[in-house]
Design an enzyme around this catalytic site. Structure first.
Site, PDB file in Angstrom:
ATOM      1  N   LYS A  85       0.918  -1.223  -0.181  1.00 51.98           N
ATOM      2  CA  LYS A  85      -0.042  -0.189  -0.058  1.00 51.98           C
ATOM      3  C   LYS A  85       0.867   1.349  -0.097  1.00 51.98           C
ATOM      4  CE  LYS A  85      -1.586   3.025   3.283  1.00 51.98           C
ATOM      5  NZ  LYS A  85      -1.955   4.110   2.544  1.00 51.98           N
TER       6      LYS A  85
ATOM      7  N   GLU B  84      10.382   1.082  10.391  1.00 54.45           N
ATOM      8  CA  GLU B  84      11.360   2.163   9.994  1.00 54.45           C
ATOM      9  C   GLU B  84      10.528   3.550  10.475  1.00 54.45           C
ATOM     10  OE1 GLU B  84      14.544   1.774   9.422  1.00 54.45           O
ATOM     11  OE2 GLU B  84      14.691  -0.332   8.458  1.00 54.45           O
TER      12      GLU B  84
ATOM     13  N   CYS C 220      13.549  11.236   6.365  1.00 49.99           N
ATOM     14  CA  CYS C 220      13.534  10.569   7.942  1.00 49.99           C
ATOM     15  C   CYS C 220      14.727  10.863   8.531  1.00 49.99           C
ATOM     16  CB  CYS C 220      13.254   9.282   7.824  1.00 49.99           C
ATOM     17  SG  CYS C 220      14.182   8.321   6.596  1.00 49.99           S
TER      18      CYS C 220
ATOM     19  N   GLU D 187       9.599  15.878  16.015  1.00 50.51           N
ATOM     20  CA  GLU D 187       9.994  15.712  14.654  1.00 50.51           C
ATOM     21  C   GLU D 187       9.138  16.631  13.722  1.00 50.51           C
ATOM     22  OE1 GLU D 187       8.735  12.213  12.610  1.00 50.51           O
ATOM     23  OE2 GLU D 187      10.595  12.063  11.178  1.00 50.51           O
TER      24      GLU D 187
HETATM   25  P1  TAP Z   1       2.304   7.630   8.577  1.00 49.25           P
HETATM   26  O1  TAP Z   1       1.242   8.796   9.177  1.00 49.25           O
HETATM   27  O2  TAP Z   1       2.752   6.837   9.691  1.00 49.25           O
HETATM   28  O3  TAP Z   1       1.925   6.809   7.254  1.00 49.25           O
HETATM   29  C1  TAP Z   1       2.675   5.722   6.871  1.00 49.25           C
HETATM   30  C2  TAP Z   1       1.770   4.907   6.096  1.00 49.25           C
HETATM   31  O4  TAP Z   1       1.177   4.097   6.958  1.00 49.25           O
HETATM   32  C3  TAP Z   1       0.901   5.278   5.170  1.00 49.25           C
HETATM   33  O5  TAP Z   1       1.012   4.471   3.841  1.00 49.25           O
HETATM   34  C4  TAP Z   1      -0.412   5.431   5.963  1.00 49.25           C
HETATM   35  O6  TAP Z   1      -1.458   5.621   5.278  1.00 49.25           O
HETATM   36  C5  TAP Z   1      -0.161   4.459   6.589  1.00 49.25           C
HETATM   37  N1  TAP Z   1      -1.048   3.958   7.850  1.00 49.25           N
HETATM   38  C6  TAP Z   1      -1.740   4.936   8.640  1.00 49.25           C
HETATM   39  N2  TAP Z   1      -2.373   4.574   9.475  1.00 49.25           N
HETATM   40  C7  TAP Z   1      -2.356   2.954   9.374  1.00 49.25           C
HETATM   41  C8  TAP Z   1      -2.800   2.061  10.121  1.00 49.25           C
HETATM   42  N3  TAP Z   1      -3.749   2.197  11.340  1.00 49.25           N
HETATM   43  N4  TAP Z   1      -2.573   0.747   9.747  1.00 49.25           N
HETATM   44  C9  TAP Z   1      -1.758   0.427   8.716  1.00 49.25           C
HETATM   45  N5  TAP Z   1      -1.123   1.561   7.806  1.00 49.25           N
HETATM   46  C10 TAP Z   1      -1.481   2.784   8.528  1.00 49.25           C
HETATM   47  O7  TAP Z   1       3.674   8.523   8.077  1.00 49.25           O
HETATM   48  P2  TAP Z   1       3.672   9.731   6.929  1.00 49.25           P
HETATM   49  O8  TAP Z   1       3.053  10.936   7.556  1.00 49.25           O
HETATM   50  O9  TAP Z   1       3.368   8.970   5.755  1.00 49.25           O
HETATM   51  O10 TAP Z   1       5.398   9.734   6.833  1.00 49.25           O
HETATM   52  C11 TAP Z   1       5.901  10.513   7.795  1.00 49.25           C
HETATM   53  C12 TAP Z   1       6.873   9.498   8.908  1.00 49.25           C
HETATM   54  O11 TAP Z   1       7.385   8.384   8.208  1.00 49.25           O
HETATM   55  C13 TAP Z   1       7.873  10.550   9.656  1.00 49.25           C
HETATM   56  O12 TAP Z   1       7.551  10.179  10.889  1.00 49.25           O
HETATM   57  C14 TAP Z   1       9.062  10.030   9.007  1.00 49.25           C
HETATM   58  O13 TAP Z   1      10.254  10.070  10.101  1.00 49.25           O
HETATM   59  C15 TAP Z   1       9.055   8.459   8.949  1.00 49.25           C
HETATM   60  N6  TAP Z   1       9.718   7.957   7.951  1.00 49.25           N
HETATM   61  C16 TAP Z   1      10.730   7.196   8.470  1.00 49.25           C
HETATM   62  C17 TAP Z   1      11.637   6.593   7.615  1.00 49.25           C
HETATM   63  C18 TAP Z   1      12.701   5.428   8.090  1.00 49.25           C
HETATM   64  S1  TAP Z   1      13.311   4.754   6.971  1.00 49.25           S
HETATM   65  N7  TAP Z   1      12.673   5.592   9.365  1.00 49.25           N
HETATM   66  C19 TAP Z   1      11.580   6.944   6.100  1.00 49.25           C
HETATM   67  C20 TAP Z   1      10.585   7.932   5.771  1.00 49.25           C
HETATM   68  C21 TAP Z   1       9.623   8.187   6.527  1.00 49.25           C
HETATM   69  P3  TAP Z   1      -2.120   6.848   4.782  1.00 49.25           P
HETATM   70  O14 TAP Z   1      -1.572   7.096   3.344  1.00 49.25           O
HETATM   71  O15 TAP Z   1      -3.851   6.997   4.736  1.00 49.25           O
HETATM   72  O16 TAP Z   1      -1.616   7.762   5.707  1.00 49.25           O
END
Ligand code: TAP
Length: 519
Positions: free
Chosen positions: A214, A290, A324, A421
């Site tokens: 997804k 991650e 990230c 963050e």
């Molecule tokens: P999230 O809001 O956590 O979303 C990540 C993914 O999870 C999206 O596809 C989201 O869907 C999905 N998701 C949300 N709720 C869920 C649930 N209950 N069950 C399963 N999946 C669910 O993060 P974001 O805002 O996209 O990304 C930002 C965060 O990612 C930051 O904290 C950043 O640091 C972290 N990040 C970490 C890394 C590494 S390598 N450590 C790399 C990149 C980013 P939706 O599309 O509907 O929101």
């Protein structure tokens, strides 16, 4: 632009049989090229609508216009995809294929991505706001490299023979096999859409699993284009399935599904915690997480000041700060503090903000509106807590989701900005006394995150001593964010566990079977 109906692409690929790939498409003229990509889920080798027929918009952040609609899928769609992946794993060609042949397929996938890299980069740019040149080099370039890297691993995954005690007078032969886990679900964020997909999926498929993925709901387009490319090179049906939709519906259904045996997640710590609980409650599925970061970068006075300012700007503003491992906190020696701030403010002011497809642009729009709003509120909270805004931090007065890179200074350890963050282009600068190395180590570790960290100093002994003490998955010394497909990447503490990239990433997608034979 227009939405066509069912387009048929017939390609003769390198002398192989023609592969026909049918899908409902979207065609756009952009960046001096024609973009054509699917706007449907990819399940069991076919592009299909959601069973509900529901769709959701995806927005171009440079002008806030709707690019197209993609399926707003349901748990039923996830179930179709998981069943297809299970069928492909247990009974399909994929499981019967030799490891070398699997590697050959993944190499072909990397090659077709390379052939289509400009289209992929343009698509990534309009969907996520990434500057085109960066999208080409990093978002797509590193994705291609990671597929090549893991394609090479396929036929090198091997077990061991182990000298266990013999069952005298007989002997024992003990060996291990490293086997794929089964159906793997992957959930990724929006900051590097295709790269986050590739980091996980390449290792997952190299290990021999099948996958349901997804993408983030706000940036699904390169995942769908990728599915088309996978179909065109003949990856067997059911091996790769892409289901678009929301985390609460589609992502949650993947975590809860009893036939999914492993879940790979990149995203926020908050959602990661929920996912881990769902994996435990559903069927004890293995998971790797991650998660977020607040990576410290410590700058000593013996390091070249101009270089330090440039590296700090890259460490924070790269990919609009939607990174990230972005340096979430910059600790600057009291000996160079004011001069350093002056230089970073000068650098920030020179950044060219604008259309991400314009080759002169260095800083594109933020990914989506909710994120832009969270950055404005981050700056407000930091200032309310006593930080000074030395530069930027406002929405740019033009159409699109543009935000001026911000420089916040004099951040003390109790400030909101010292632990939260931002995930955006907000530099948070704090002063430290460089004669007290223990104290700066303590302050740098005073966060629940532990993704990355950095030290800039000519004194290598001091830098290495600090490196030993920093609680982070990666420490960069005299550089920042030099990631490579061959070097393991992942966090500690609440930045999660498990590795992407490098040989170690394969472990996330393999199980070891021990075989004991008496003779
Ligand atoms: P999230 O809001 O956590 O979303 C990540 C993914 O999870 C999206 O596809 C989201 O869907 C999905 N998701 C949300 N709720 C869920 C649930 N209950 N069950 C399963 N999946 C669910 O993060 P974001 O805002 O996209 O990304 C930002 C965060 O990612 C930051 O904290 C950043 O640091 C972290 N990040 C970490 C890394 C590494 S390598 N450590 C790399 C990149 C980013 P939706 O599309 O509907 O929101």
């Amino acid at each position: 632009t227009f939405i066509g109906c069912f387009t048929t692409l017939v390609r003769k690929l390198r002398g192989e049989d023609a592969i026909v790939v049918e899908f409902k498409d979207k065609v756009i003229e952009k960046n001096n090229m024609t973009l054509r990509f699917p706007v449907q889920n990819y399940i069991n080798g076919k592009f299909v609508d959601s069973e509900s027929g529901n769709v959701m918009d995806t927005i171009d952040p440079s002008n806030e216009e709707v690019i197209c609609q993609v399926p707003k899928s349901t748990p039923k769609d996830v179930d179709y995809a998981v069943r297809a992946a299970e069928e492909a794993f247990f009974y399909g060609e994929w499981g019967k294929m030799s490891a070398r042949e699997r590697g050959r397929m993944l190499h072909k996938l990397a090659d077709i991505m390379e052939e289509n890299k400009e289209e992929l980069a343009t698509l990534e740019s309009i969907d996520s706001g990434a500057v085109y040149t960066l999208a080409l080099k990093t978002h797509i370039g590193m994705s291609i490299q990671v597929w090549k890297y893991f394609a090479g691993w396929c036929d090198k995954i091997q077990g061991e023979t182990i000298p266990i005690s013999d069952a005298r007078p007989n002997f024992n032969l003990c060996f291990t096999r490293r086997e794929p886990i089964g159906v793997v679900a992957l959930i990724t964020p929006w900051n590097y859409p295709l790269m986050m997909l590739s980091w996980k999926m390449a290792a997952c498929l190299a290990a021999g699993n099948t996958v349901v993925h997804k993408p983030a709901q706000v940036c699904p387009l390169t995942a769908l284009k990728f599915a088309e490319l996978a179909a065109r090179v003949g990856i067997p049906p059911g091996v790769i399935n892409i289901v678009t939709g929301t985390g609460s519906q589609v992502g949650q259904a993947m975590c809860d599904h009893p036939k999914v045996r492993k879940l790979g997640f990149t995203g926020s710590t908050e959602v990661g915690a929920q996912i881990m609980a769902s994996c435990a409650h559903s069927n004890i599925k293995k998971c790797s997480l991650e998660l977020g970061g607040k990576s410290p970068l410590i700058i000593f006075s013996d390091y070249d000041l101009t270089k330090a300012a440039r590296q700090a700007c890259d460490a924070v503003f790269f990919n609009k700060g939607e990174n990230c491992i972005a340096a979430g906190r910059i600790f600057v020696s009291d000996k160079i503090y004011d001069a350093f701030i002056k230089k970073v403010v000068e650098n920030a002011a020179k950044m060219v903000i604008g259309d991400p497809l314009d080759r002169k642009t260095g800083h594109g729009p933020q990914n989506h509106l909710k994120h832009l709003e969270s950055l404005l509120s981050f700056v407000d909270s930091a200032v309310k807590d006593g930080a000074k805004l030395a530069y930027g931090g406002k929405r740019v007065n033009r159409p699109g989701l543009f935000f001026e890179p911000a420089v916040l200074v004099d951040i003390d350890d109790a400030n909101y900005a010292s632990t939260a963050e931002s995930f955006g282009p907000i530099m948070c600068i704090s002063k430290f006394n460089e004669r007290d190395v223990d104290e700066i180590i303590k302050r740098a570790n005073r966060t629940e995150y532990g993704l990355a960290a950095g030290v800039l100093s000519k004194d290598v002994s001091r830098a290495l001593r600090i490196t030993r003490e920093l609680k982070a998955g990666t420490v960069f010394v005299n550089n920042y964010q030099k990631t490579d497909v061959a070097a393991p990447f992942g966090g500690v503490k609440q930045s999660g566990f498990g590795k992407d990239l490098g040989e170690e990433a394969l472990n996330e997608y393999l199980v070891t079977k021990t075989v004991v034979l008496e003779y």
